[in-house]
Design an enzyme around this catalytic site. Structure first.
Site, PDB file in Angstrom:
ATOM      1  N   ARG A  16       0.804  -1.228   0.000  1.00 48.15           N
ATOM      2  CA  ARG A  16       0.000   0.000   0.000  1.00 48.15           C
ATOM      3  C   ARG A  16       0.841   1.284   0.000  1.00 48.15           C
ATOM      4  O   ARG A  16       0.323   2.364  -0.219  1.00 48.15           O
ATOM      5  CB  ARG A  16      -0.954   0.004   1.200  1.00 48.15           C
ATOM      6  CG  ARG A  16      -2.215  -0.795   0.930  1.00 48.15           C
ATOM      7  CD  ARG A  16      -3.091  -0.869   2.155  1.00 48.15           C
ATOM      8  NE  ARG A  16      -2.553  -1.780   3.154  1.00 48.15           N
ATOM      9  CZ  ARG A  16      -2.973  -1.839   4.407  1.00 48.15           C
ATOM     10  NH1 ARG A  16      -3.899  -1.017   4.835  1.00 48.15           N
ATOM     11  NH2 ARG A  16      -2.450  -2.706   5.245  1.00 48.15           N
ATOM     12  N   LYS A  23       8.981  -0.975   2.784  1.00 51.48           N
ATOM     13  CA  LYS A  23       8.214  -0.107   3.688  1.00 51.48           C
ATOM     14  C   LYS A  23       8.994   0.347   4.909  1.00 51.48           C
ATOM     15  O   LYS A  23       8.989   1.536   5.255  1.00 51.48           O
ATOM     16  CB  LYS A  23       6.940  -0.832   4.139  1.00 51.48           C
ATOM     17  CG  LYS A  23       6.147  -0.008   5.149  1.00 51.48           C
ATOM     18  CD  LYS A  23       4.722  -0.458   5.288  1.00 51.48           C
ATOM     19  CE  LYS A  23       4.577  -1.581   6.257  1.00 51.48           C
ATOM     20  NZ  LYS A  23       3.153  -1.889   6.529  1.00 51.48           N
ATOM     21  N   LYS A 351      35.059  25.245   4.354  1.00 47.07           N
ATOM     22  CA  LYS A 351      35.109  23.785   4.196  1.00 47.07           C
ATOM     23  C   LYS A 351      36.408  23.250   4.770  1.00 47.07           C
ATOM     24  O   LYS A 351      37.473  23.792   4.495  1.00 47.07           O
ATOM     25  CB  LYS A 351      35.012  23.415   2.713  1.00 47.07           C
ATOM     26  CG  LYS A 351      34.923  21.919   2.480  1.00 47.07           C
ATOM     27  CD  LYS A 351      35.656  21.456   1.237  1.00 47.07           C
ATOM     28  CE  LYS A 351      37.146  21.406   1.457  1.00 47.07           C
ATOM     29  NZ  LYS A 351      37.895  20.817   0.321  1.00 47.07           N
TER      30      LYS A 351
HETATM   31 CA    CA Z   1      -0.779  -4.567   9.502  1.00 42.03          CA
END
Ligand code: CA
Ligand code: UD1
Length: 459
Positions: A16, A23, A351
């Site tokens: 999803r 994920k 730098k």
């Molecule tokens: Ca779940």
């Protein structure tokens, strides 16, 4: 606390999210979700964290390989119970196991500590972290007997109407007696609607064997919120951000507009420091007391001491000592080190350089690969020419030197103590102590030249 192993499930695909990125690697407040869980496991002093990976396992492994964890591989995602089975060999028999998800970034260490305490005090062999949800759809439900004892967890898809009306849900996080969990894992079957091996079955298995199981309910539901979509990811971000900022405010930091201020979890900020809108503080940044961090300033992995004032600037992997003023529009790149009361003004880039106490580069300069002493003045437009297209070289400017405007210091080069470099000079050789160095054409004026060329403008 007890001997604790944490098992973090992170093998699922997370379809999803609609993403190529696994994920659990999606970031909340700058850190992959699964790392937040690893942090929390460390907070409760887990001796070992076992991360179960499967979907894009290599990518997950690479992203969190720097953490002190062991990886268990789940080749096929046959259910949460099956996932825990893959970790079994890494779990010691003694002590407790915390089962956690890699996609619940808001879980707090204190909540897990409370779960563990509840588990120990209640003399339970298994304890579920639960919550009451007005709308429990989709979650496993906690089934209790008439005395209120936990009997089992039933998944939505396997639940009857009566069970579906239960509002106490399973967060998916648990505390178990290690040895009993390992024994119960052997007894889990996939005899259910989804034909998956459910970790939730462990509760009923233990209970049937006469062990005591319990449920510990959280008040703060955000704690157990799982992230399954980008919308939920944004929610998690908001919750975590608010939590972090609130903590800083409680400890004496002024945050003018919390909705527009972004502070990562590991950042430390001293009392009476003020953060203006658009401030981004990342990584292991530590800011002292009484600082003003002006709008749109980004600071990463840097140490800023007390009473520093910064306006609209970027500071990365650097150190800034007390009382400095920086910006607007200054850029401190990695390995810059400013001493006390240094002034770095607008459009100055530093730098891999140190600039010692009381020195100033007030406007439009580049200081690269340099060692600048105390009370040095770096004029407007000075360039430390550190690169010949192939190699980088270092410059040294000693204490009390004065580098006039628009000077090029061609490295490697040294300006000795109190040396004075005239404006517009291109310096390629050492400037001796106390000397004036002029390295440019002398001015020549040719009288009447403009008129002779017919260029004179008449009023
Ligand atoms: Ca779940
Ligand atoms: C699970 C629980 C449910 C609970 C809910 C809370 C079971 C059977 N059900 O349901 O009671 O209310 O979590 O969110 O445990 N995972 C793997 N390998 C697998 C399957 C899952 O690593 O084979 C990981 C997923 O990446 C995810 C987590 O386990 O992080 C939960 O899996 P998911 O399929 O979302 O479980 P739910 O069906 O939501």
């Amino acid at each position: 606390m007890n001997n604790i192993s944490a098992v973090i499930l992170a093998a699922g695909a997370g379809t999803r999210m609609k993403s190529q990125i696994p994920k659990v690697l999606h970031k909340v407040c700058g850190k992959p979700m699964v790392e937040h869980i690893i942090d929390v496991a460390e907070e409760v002093n887990a001796k070992k964290s076992i991360v179960v990976i499967g979907h894009k396992a290599e990518q997950v492994k690479e992203a969190i390989g720097h953490r002190e964890v062991v990886f268990a591989i789940q080749k096929e995602q046959l259910g949460t119970g099956h996932a825990v089975m893959q970790a079994e060999n890494f779990i010691e028999d003694e002590g407790l196991v915390l089962l956690l998800y890699g996609d619940t970034p808001l879980i707090k260490g204190e909540t897990l500590k409370a779960l563990i305490n509840f588990h120990i005090k209640g003399d339970f062999q298994g304890t579920i972290l639960t919550a009451d949800f007005e709308n429990p759809t989709g979650y496993g439900r906690i089934v209790r007997d008439h005395e209120g004892n936990v009997v089992k967890i039933v998944e939505e898809k396997d639940a009857n109407e009566k069970e579906k009306s239960i509002t106490e849900i399973n967060s998916g996080m648990y505390c178990y007696h290690a040895k009993l969990l390992k024994e119960a894992l052997k007894k889990i079957t996939n005899d259910n609607q989804q034909q998956e091996y459910y970790i939730t079955d462990v509760i009923e298995i233990l209970r049937k064997e006469g062990h005591k199981v319990g449920a510990f309910k959280v008040e703060d539901k955000a704690d157990i919120m799982g992230v399954n979509s980008r919308v939920q990811l944004a929610w998690a971000e908001k919750f975590m951000r608010e939590g972090i900022l609130t903590k800083h405010m409680e400890e004496g930091v002024t945050i003018i507009d919390p909705k527009n201020t972004y502070v990562e979890k590991n950042v430390k900020i001293g009392m009476d420091t003020v953060l203006y809108p658009g401030v981004i503080l990342k990584g292991d940044t530590k800011i002292g007391e009484d600082c003003i961090i002006g709008h749109n300033t980004r600071i990463e992995n840097s140490i800023i001491k007390n009473k520093v004032q910064i306006q609209s600037s970027t500071i990365v992997d650097s150190f800034v000592d007390e009382g400095c003023t920086i910006g607007p529009y200054a850029y401190l790149r990695p390995n810059s080190k400013l001493g006390k009361k240094v002034k770095i003004g607008d459009f100055v880039e530093v730098k891999n350089s140190s600039i010692d106490d009381g020195s100033k580069a007030s406007h439009l300069a580049y200081v690269g690969d340099a060692e600048v002493g105390k009370n040095v003045n770096i004029g407007c437009g000075v360039v430390f020419v550190n690169y010949d297209g192939k190699n980088k070289y270092k410059s040294i400017v000693e204490d009390n030197a004065f580098v006039g405007s628009n000077v090029n210091l061609v490295a490697p080069v040294v300006v000795r103590k109190g040396g004075y470099v005239a404006t517009g000079s291109t310096i390629t050789k050492e400037v001796p102590e106390g000397a004036l160095s002029v390295a440019r054409e002398r001015q020549k004026n040719i009288a009447g030249w403009v008129e002779r060329k017919g260029l004179l403008k008449k009023d």
